[in-house]
Design an enzyme around this catalytic site. Sequence first.
Site, PDB file in Angstrom:
ATOM      1  N   THR A  60      -8.318   3.959   7.986  1.00  0.00           N
ATOM      2  CA  THR A  60      -9.569   3.190   7.992  1.00  0.00           C
ATOM      3  C   THR A  60      -9.697   2.478   9.338  1.00  0.00           C
ATOM      4  O   THR A  60      -8.999   1.513   9.606  1.00  0.00           O
ATOM      5  CB  THR A  60      -9.572   2.182   6.819  1.00  0.00           C
ATOM      6  OG1 THR A  60      -9.071   2.852   5.671  1.00  0.00           O
ATOM      7  CG2 THR A  60     -10.965   1.677   6.538  1.00  0.00           C
ATOM      8  N   HIS A  96       0.963   6.146   1.545  1.00  0.00           N
ATOM      9  CA  HIS A  96       1.774   6.969   2.455  1.00  0.00           C
ATOM     10  C   HIS A  96       2.832   7.767   1.701  1.00  0.00           C
ATOM     11  O   HIS A  96       3.302   8.791   2.197  1.00  0.00           O
ATOM     12  CB  HIS A  96       2.380   6.077   3.546  1.00  0.00           C
ATOM     13  CG  HIS A  96       1.335   5.149   4.119  1.00  0.00           C
ATOM     14  ND1 HIS A  96       0.401   5.587   5.016  1.00  0.00           N
ATOM     15  CD2 HIS A  96       1.041   3.854   3.858  1.00  0.00           C
ATOM     16  CE1 HIS A  96      -0.423   4.576   5.301  1.00  0.00           C
ATOM     17  NE2 HIS A  96      -0.048   3.525   4.607  1.00  0.00           N
ATOM     18  N   GLU A 111      -8.630   0.465  -3.336  1.00  0.00           N
ATOM     19  CA  GLU A 111      -9.529   0.538  -2.174  1.00  0.00           C
ATOM     20  C   GLU A 111     -10.414   1.755  -2.353  1.00  0.00           C
ATOM     21  O   GLU A 111      -9.923   2.832  -2.737  1.00  0.00           O
ATOM     22  CB  GLU A 111      -8.731   0.731  -0.884  1.00  0.00           C
ATOM     23  CG  GLU A 111      -7.854  -0.432  -0.531  1.00  0.00           C
ATOM     24  CD  GLU A 111      -7.004  -0.101   0.696  1.00  0.00           C
ATOM     25  OE1 GLU A 111      -7.129   1.000   1.260  1.00  0.00           O
ATOM     26  OE2 GLU A 111      -6.202  -0.940   1.067  1.00  0.00           O
ATOM     27  N   ASN A 167       0.855  -1.187   0.000  1.00  0.00           N
ATOM     28  CA  ASN A 167       0.000   0.000   0.000  1.00  0.00           C
ATOM     29  C   ASN A 167       0.891   1.237   0.000  1.00  0.00           C
ATOM     30  O   ASN A 167       1.664   1.453   0.938  1.00  0.00           O
ATOM     31  CB  ASN A 167      -0.893  -0.035   1.249  1.00  0.00           C
ATOM     32  CG  ASN A 167      -1.845   1.146   1.295  1.00  0.00           C
ATOM     33  OD1 ASN A 167      -1.426   2.268   1.047  1.00  0.00           O
ATOM     34  ND2 ASN A 167      -3.088   0.905   1.610  1.00  0.00           N
ATOM     35  N   HIS A 193      -3.822  -4.106   7.492  1.00  0.00           N
ATOM     36  CA  HIS A 193      -3.868  -2.928   8.371  1.00  0.00           C
ATOM     37  C   HIS A 193      -2.945  -3.059   9.568  1.00  0.00           C
ATOM     38  O   HIS A 193      -3.076  -3.974  10.375  1.00  0.00           O
ATOM     39  CB  HIS A 193      -5.276  -2.579   8.864  1.00  0.00           C
ATOM     40  CG  HIS A 193      -5.421  -1.100   9.035  1.00  0.00           C
ATOM     41  ND1 HIS A 193      -4.926  -0.428  10.109  1.00  0.00           N
ATOM     42  CD2 HIS A 193      -5.938  -0.150   8.214  1.00  0.00           C
ATOM     43  CE1 HIS A 193      -5.143   0.859   9.954  1.00  0.00           C
ATOM     44  NE2 HIS A 193      -5.752   1.069   8.815  1.00  0.00           N
ATOM     45  N   ARG A 212      -7.088  12.947   0.364  1.00  0.00           N
ATOM     46  CA  ARG A 212      -6.025  13.421   1.266  1.00  0.00           C
ATOM     47  C   ARG A 212      -4.648  12.899   0.876  1.00  0.00           C
ATOM     48  O   ARG A 212      -3.647  13.480   1.228  1.00  0.00           O
ATOM     49  CB  ARG A 212      -6.333  13.071   2.721  1.00  0.00           C
ATOM     50  CG  ARG A 212      -6.231  11.609   3.027  1.00  0.00           C
ATOM     51  CD  ARG A 212      -6.365  11.338   4.496  1.00  0.00           C
ATOM     52  NE  ARG A 212      -7.720  11.552   4.951  1.00  0.00           N
ATOM     53  CZ  ARG A 212      -8.215  10.979   6.057  1.00  0.00           C
ATOM     54  NH1 ARG A 212      -7.448  10.223   6.793  1.00  0.00           N
ATOM     55  NH2 ARG A 212      -9.460  11.177   6.422  1.00  0.00           N
ATOM     56  N   ARG A 243      -9.330   8.122  -1.567  1.00  0.00           N
ATOM     57  CA  ARG A 243     -10.327   8.551  -0.576  1.00  0.00           C
ATOM     58  C   ARG A 243     -11.185   9.658  -1.144  1.00  0.00           C
ATOM     59  O   ARG A 243     -10.741  10.449  -1.986  1.00  0.00           O
ATOM     60  CB  ARG A 243      -9.639   9.034   0.704  1.00  0.00           C
ATOM     61  CG  ARG A 243      -8.953   7.935   1.490  1.00  0.00           C
ATOM     62  CD  ARG A 243      -8.449   8.471   2.811  1.00  0.00           C
ATOM     63  NE  ARG A 243      -9.530   8.627   3.752  1.00  0.00           N
ATOM     64  CZ  ARG A 243      -9.768   7.811   4.781  1.00  0.00           C
ATOM     65  NH1 ARG A 243      -8.966   6.805   5.020  1.00  0.00           N
ATOM     66  NH2 ARG A 243     -10.795   8.012   5.570  1.00  0.00           N
ATOM     67  N   HIS A 276      -5.582   3.663  -2.067  1.00  0.00           N
ATOM     68  CA  HIS A 276      -6.915   4.012  -1.585  1.00  0.00           C
ATOM     69  C   HIS A 276      -7.233   5.421  -2.061  1.00  0.00           C
ATOM     70  O   HIS A 276      -6.620   6.388  -1.598  1.00  0.00           O
ATOM     71  CB  HIS A 276      -6.914   3.938  -0.053  1.00  0.00           C
ATOM     72  CG  HIS A 276      -8.243   4.209   0.584  1.00  0.00           C
ATOM     73  ND1 HIS A 276      -8.439   4.136   1.940  1.00  0.00           N
ATOM     74  CD2 HIS A 276      -9.448   4.553   0.066  1.00  0.00           C
ATOM     75  CE1 HIS A 276      -9.701   4.418   2.219  1.00  0.00           C
ATOM     76  NE2 HIS A 276     -10.332   4.684   1.093  1.00  0.00           N
ATOM     77  N   GLU A 282     -11.153  -9.048   3.152  1.00  0.00           N
ATOM     78  CA  GLU A 282      -9.863  -8.655   3.735  1.00  0.00           C
ATOM     79  C   GLU A 282     -10.145  -8.372   5.201  1.00  0.00           C
ATOM     80  O   GLU A 282     -10.926  -7.468   5.530  1.00  0.00           O
ATOM     81  CB  GLU A 282      -9.276  -7.416   3.040  1.00  0.00           C
ATOM     82  CG  GLU A 282      -7.949  -7.009   3.681  1.00  0.00           C
ATOM     83  CD  GLU A 282      -7.205  -5.917   2.927  1.00  0.00           C
ATOM     84  OE1 GLU A 282      -7.277  -5.868   1.686  1.00  0.00           O
ATOM     85  OE2 GLU A 282      -6.551  -5.105   3.613  1.00  0.00           O
TER      86      GLU A 282
END
Length: 254
Positions: free
Chosen positions: A106, A12, A75, A9, A200, A51, A47, A45, A159
Amino acid sequence: MKYPRLGVNIDHVATIRQQRGEFYPEVFRAAQLSLDAGAEQITIHLREDRRHIQDHDVPEVHQVCKKNKKLLNLEMGMTDEMLQIATLEKPDWICLVPEKRQERTTEGGLDVGPSQIERVRHFCDALKKNLPQTKISLFVEGTPEVMKQCLTVNCDAVEIHTGQYAIDFLHQKDLSHHLDMYKKSWEVFHKSGRGFHAGHGLTLESVLPLLEQGLFEEYNIGHWIISEAVFVGLGEVVKQLKTLMEKHPMKGIV
Ligand code: PXP
């Protein structure tokens, strides 16, 4: 022998970029490096509040995945806007997640309780109609009750939200109830032949008991990978800058 897949992922990386509003660090470059290092999948993801990942990142990262014949896992929340974006982009996987604007990340699994399951079902049916080739996973809490609800939806995988497990691991708390729940959830879900994924908060250390348990076929890991990459790469980057500076003595000082 079958080994689990790693999805990296890279949201970041986008978070760091967005802090300055510049074009670097490029998210697609992080995707390429992750795939070069052996990841089977890139997870991003998009969003609703944008962000971190931006709209342009989605085709850019997808392009890298396609070039490397690897998977893109998008995602997203269950909104009409995301349905439209996904329909255009056609990712390999879509992971449906709950989204609250105020949350830092999340924070819980998708609500698949009796009052919400019809909405989830309807959204998955719409996705399947528009994107018959795309697989769908539901980001949910790992309990047998939740698994039973997920079995009533046209999805390809769950998941399991490992956030609380990962926090408990960091604080050296007892993990047996989490592991027990994962086993019981797997027992309910795997007979359907659908995928059992995890994600996560996981780290190199906290993923180990899950790997030993051997139930999850995919792990999506981000925050720890990007955090640790700072330490693996920081010294090298400082060296590059110092090498350049040492080639340039000051001219105004005798
Ligand atoms: N899986 C899902 C569904 C997520 O929302 C996230 C966080 O964006 C992750 C996996 C990765 O979590 P982390 O960045 O904490 O490793």
